[in-house]
Write an enzyme that holds these catalytic residues in place. Structure first.
Site, PDB file in Angstrom:
ATOM      1  N   TYR A 156     -22.426  11.144  17.545  1.00  0.00           N
ATOM      2  CA  TYR A 156     -22.296  11.252  16.706  1.00  0.00           C
ATOM      3  C   TYR A 156     -23.667  11.217  15.915  1.00  0.00           C
ATOM      4  O   TYR A 156     -25.140  10.432  16.189  1.00  0.00           O
ATOM      5  CB  TYR A 156     -22.122  10.641  15.407  1.00  0.00           C
ATOM      6  N   SER A 157     -24.510  12.430  15.468  1.00  0.00           N
ATOM      7  CA  SER A 157     -26.286  12.373  14.535  1.00  0.00           C
ATOM      8  C   SER A 157     -26.185  11.504  13.750  1.00  0.00           C
ATOM      9  O   SER A 157     -24.932  10.986  13.371  1.00  0.00           O
ATOM     10  CB  SER A 157     -25.925  13.469  14.647  1.00  0.00           C
ATOM     11  N   CYS A 337     -29.399  22.333  14.451  1.00  0.00           N
ATOM     12  CA  CYS A 337     -28.066  21.944  15.134  1.00  0.00           C
ATOM     13  C   CYS A 337     -26.946  22.063  14.745  1.00  0.00           C
ATOM     14  O   CYS A 337     -27.392  22.380  13.307  1.00  0.00           O
ATOM     15  CB  CYS A 337     -29.259  20.168  14.493  1.00  0.00           C
ATOM     16  N   GLU A 377     -30.165  20.829  19.347  1.00  0.00           N
ATOM     17  CA  GLU A 377     -29.351  19.832  19.325  1.00  0.00           C
ATOM     18  C   GLU A 377     -28.094  20.087  19.169  1.00  0.00           C
ATOM     19  O   GLU A 377     -27.948  20.348  17.749  1.00  0.00           O
ATOM     20  CB  GLU A 377     -29.530  17.939  18.625  1.00  0.00           C
ATOM     21  N   TYR A 379     -23.967  20.785  20.239  1.00  0.00           N
ATOM     22  CA  TYR A 379     -22.536  19.888  20.909  1.00  0.00           C
ATOM     23  C   TYR A 379     -21.155  20.991  20.427  1.00  0.00           C
ATOM     24  O   TYR A 379     -20.988  22.101  19.725  1.00  0.00           O
ATOM     25  CB  TYR A 379     -22.367  19.250  20.228  1.00  0.00           C
TER      26      TYR A 379
HETATM   27  P1  FAD Z   1     -11.670  14.980  21.343  1.00  0.00           P
HETATM   28  O1  FAD Z   1     -10.295  14.089  21.728  1.00  0.00           O
HETATM   29  O2  FAD Z   1     -12.280  14.912  22.608  1.00  0.00           O
HETATM   30  O3  FAD Z   1     -10.997  16.427  21.605  1.00  0.00           O
HETATM   31  C1  FAD Z   1     -12.111  17.504  22.133  1.00  0.00           C
HETATM   32  C2  FAD Z   1     -10.657  18.754  21.159  1.00  0.00           C
HETATM   33  O4  FAD Z   1     -10.262  19.142  22.182  1.00  0.00           O
HETATM   34  C3  FAD Z   1     -10.623  18.609  20.019  1.00  0.00           C
HETATM   35  O5  FAD Z   1     -10.983  19.940  19.096  1.00  0.00           O
HETATM   36  C4  FAD Z   1      -9.232  18.612  20.230  1.00  0.00           C
HETATM   37  O6  FAD Z   1      -8.712  18.900  19.016  1.00  0.00           O
HETATM   38  C5  FAD Z   1      -8.732  19.873  21.298  1.00  0.00           C
HETATM   39  N1  FAD Z   1      -8.150  18.564  22.073  1.00  0.00           N
HETATM   40  C6  FAD Z   1      -7.234  17.788  22.698  1.00  0.00           C
HETATM   41  N2  FAD Z   1      -6.555  17.656  23.202  1.00  0.00           N
HETATM   42  C7  FAD Z   1      -6.288  19.343  23.369  1.00  0.00           C
HETATM   43  C8  FAD Z   1      -5.192  20.033  24.623  1.00  0.00           C
HETATM   44  N3  FAD Z   1      -4.325  19.238  24.355  1.00  0.00           N
HETATM   45  N4  FAD Z   1      -5.959  20.795  24.684  1.00  0.00           N
HETATM   46  C9  FAD Z   1      -6.318  21.920  23.868  1.00  0.00           C
HETATM   47  N5  FAD Z   1      -7.134  21.020  23.093  1.00  0.00           N
HETATM   48  C10 FAD Z   1      -7.180  19.644  23.082  1.00  0.00           C
HETATM   49  N6  FAD Z   1     -19.349  16.376  15.630  1.00  0.00           N
HETATM   50  C11 FAD Z   1     -19.124  15.493  14.065  1.00  0.00           C
HETATM   51  O7  FAD Z   1     -18.543  15.796  13.696  1.00  0.00           O
HETATM   52  N7  FAD Z   1     -20.450  15.224  14.019  1.00  0.00           N
HETATM   53  C12 FAD Z   1     -21.256  15.341  13.935  1.00  0.00           C
HETATM   54  O8  FAD Z   1     -22.779  14.998  13.727  1.00  0.00           O
HETATM   55  C13 FAD Z   1     -21.979  14.813  15.854  1.00  0.00           C
HETATM   56  N8  FAD Z   1     -22.579  15.026  16.720  1.00  0.00           N
HETATM   57  C14 FAD Z   1     -23.007  15.311  17.670  1.00  0.00           C
HETATM   58  C15 FAD Z   1     -24.594  15.234  18.511  1.00  0.00           C
HETATM   59  C16 FAD Z   1     -23.718  15.254  20.176  1.00  0.00           C
HETATM   60  C17 FAD Z   1     -25.300  14.696  20.501  1.00  0.00           C
HETATM   61  C18 FAD Z   1     -22.816  15.379  20.491  1.00  0.00           C
HETATM   62  C19 FAD Z   1     -23.469  16.064  21.505  1.00  0.00           C
HETATM   63  C20 FAD Z   1     -21.816  16.496  19.425  1.00  0.00           C
HETATM   64  C21 FAD Z   1     -22.150  15.245  18.628  1.00  0.00           C
HETATM   65  N9  FAD Z   1     -20.323  15.665  18.022  1.00  0.00           N
HETATM   66  C22 FAD Z   1     -20.871  15.276  16.592  1.00  0.00           C
HETATM   67  C23 FAD Z   1     -19.070  16.333  18.239  1.00  0.00           C
HETATM   68  C24 FAD Z   1     -18.366  14.845  18.771  1.00  0.00           C
HETATM   69  O9  FAD Z   1     -19.285  13.862  20.053  1.00  0.00           O
HETATM   70  C25 FAD Z   1     -17.074  14.804  19.042  1.00  0.00           C
HETATM   71  O10 FAD Z   1     -17.070  16.060  19.730  1.00  0.00           O
HETATM   72  C26 FAD Z   1     -16.416  15.657  17.751  1.00  0.00           C
HETATM   73  O11 FAD Z   1     -16.451  14.509  17.105  1.00  0.00           O
HETATM   74  C27 FAD Z   1     -14.946  15.745  18.297  1.00  0.00           C
HETATM   75  O12 FAD Z   1     -14.403  14.638  19.506  1.00  0.00           O
HETATM   76  P2  FAD Z   1     -12.638  13.923  19.102  1.00  0.00           P
HETATM   77  O13 FAD Z   1     -12.341  12.888  20.114  1.00  0.00           O
HETATM   78  O14 FAD Z   1     -12.373  13.751  17.969  1.00  0.00           O
HETATM   79  O15 FAD Z   1     -12.142  15.390  20.340  1.00  0.00           O
END
Ligand code: FAD
Length: 379
Positions: A156-157, A337, A377, A379
């Site tokens: 997360y940024s 971003c 950046e 994602y």
């Molecule tokens: P996850 O559990 O990882 O799931 C990912 C997606 O898959 C979700 O949409 C979920 O609904 C879906 N999913 C889960 N299970 C299934 C299934 N069985 N079938 C289909 N789909 C499914 N995010 C922010 O909100 N703010 C930020 O500032 C931010 N900054 C970032 C900076 C960088 C450098 C990077 C790489 C990413 C950033 N992100 C940011 C994104 C963040 O890292 C996460 O990827 C995001 O919050 C989703 O993670 P999660 O664990 O909630 O979802």
């Protein structure tokens, strides 16, 4: 910096009446200390009538213009300015830092599609970072793909400056969008597939413990070598996070080593007015620093572009392309971003504009990258 002292003297900073800023730790500072001297901020005095002596005018003019016209917030510890390199990976996934949630605040209004939260985390000063870096979060529980192992790290940024929203160097803030899964056939939410970490963060409560890694990332660091540089920031949704950090450093905090006098131009793309993030904070800079800050919003579900289609950030870029290209030619930094999907549309627009101007976009892009003006950046 073109603010004339007299012209700014009677303007009260709008932040003083902004409830959302108060919530994030912005206090009324009519009296501030700079370099151990007590200065009464100009919003609290009528300079013309009470301080018209030549002596006083000289004293005010000899201060930096920003200190003279702003009620910026003093920050500490000042050692956070001393390092030459950003902190990197102080905590790794195998040995994360246990931090504490300070607050979780919904940032968007009722008509926003989806939810985005501002999350303040207490790291006790143990996980310092620079503006533009990210933290990793390991959500609690077991990785469904690797039974017996913890979840993978999510990045997360960081949405605050190195001093955090409480200005003491002990907290970091994140801007997190809750990932909700809607079944493509029924259109209904399927909670079993909702995002793990974003929901954990948005559901957390003050006092909850979280596992932190990082900080990481050097691409989005604010190049501070030239305090008069131009910074063009293009954000969609939570992509605004690093830019909130930059802008607080430029316009909200009294940083002894970085007195911003350049131009910061933010383009923010969201669905509608209710989805705007940190709008009150950004609008206050616009009011107080009109020569140093520009703020353009693309509201895809509310505004139309010149062809009658939805208004995206690339449409705003196109609208101001002449100025943007000139600024880039003059050495401006440009940052992107947000979601990955934003880049193809933006790149197409920049390429089209370059061609209309008789320039090769590919050549221009490689020059921008070579000059370290191009920061992405997504994602
Ligand atoms: P996850 O559990 O990882 O799931 C990912 C997606 O898959 C979700 O949409 C979920 O609904 C879906 N999913 C889960 N299970 C299934 C299934 N069985 N079938 C289909 N789909 C499914 N995010 C922010 O909100 N703010 C930020 O500032 C931010 N900054 C970032 C900076 C960088 C450098 C990077 C790489 C990413 C950033 N992100 C940011 C994104 C963040 O890292 C996460 O990827 C995001 O919050 C989703 O993670 P999660 O664990 O909630 O979802």
């Amino acid at each position: 910096m073109a603010h004339a002292l007299g012209a700014r003297a009677s303007v009260s900073p709008s932040v003083r009446t902004d409830a959302s800023l108060r919530k994030t730790g912005f206090k009324d500072h009519n009296k501030l200390r700079f370099d151990n001297k007590l200065w009464i901020t100009l919003s609290s005095v009528n300079l013309k009538s009470r301080y018209s002596s030549t002596k006083y005018q000289f004293k005010v003019m000899s201060m930096s213009v920003q200190q003279a016209v702003r009620s910026k917030i003093p920050v500490q510890p000042l050692e956070l300015e001393n390092a030459n390199e950003p902190p990197l990976n102080l905590y790794k996934p195998k040995e994360p830092y246990t931090a504490t949630i300070v607050s979780v605040e919904r940032l968007v209004g009722p008509k926003a599609p989806g939810e985005t939260c501002h999350i303040v985390i207490d790291h006790g000063g143990n996980v310092p970072y620079w503006e533009g870096q990210s933290y990793g979060i390991i959500p609690p529980g077991e990785n469904p793909k690797k039974p017996g192992s913890p979840h993978n790290v999510r990045l997360y940024s960081i949405a605050s400056t190195r001093y955090g929203d409480s200005f003491d160097g002990k907290t970091a803030s994140l801007c997190v969008r809750r990932a909700i899964y809607y079944d493509p056939e029924t259109g209904k939410e399927d909670p079993s597939k909702n995002g793990t970490c974003s929901n954990f963060l948005c559901n957390s409560k003050p006092g909850d413990k979280i596992q932190l890694t990082g900080p990481s990332g050097k691409i989005m660091l604010l190049p501070e070598g030239d305090p008069n540089a131009t910074h063009i920031m293009i954000a969609t949704g939570t992509g605004v996070a690093p830019f909130r950090g930059y802008l607080r450093r430029m316009f909200m905090e009294a940083v002894t080593t970085y007195k911003f006098g350049g131009l910061a131009w933010l383009f923010l793309g969201v669905a509608n007015t209710d989805s705007l993030l940190y709008d009150a904070e950004f609008s206050s800079y616009l009011k107080d620093y009109p020569d140093n800050f520009r703020y353009d919003k693309a509201l895809s579900r509310e505004q139309k572009n010149k062809n009658g289609g939805k208004m995206y950030v690339q449409d705003k870029i196109e609208e101001y392309s002449d100025e943007i290209f000139k600024l880039l030619d003059g050495g401006a930094h440009i940052y992107f971003c947000g979601l990955k999907g934003m880049m193809p549309g933006i790149q197409d627009t920049l390429k089209r504009v370059a061609e209309q101007r008789g320039e090769s976009w590919d050549a221009k892009l490689s020059q921008l990258k070579k000059n370290k003006q191009w920061h992405v950046e997504v994602y």
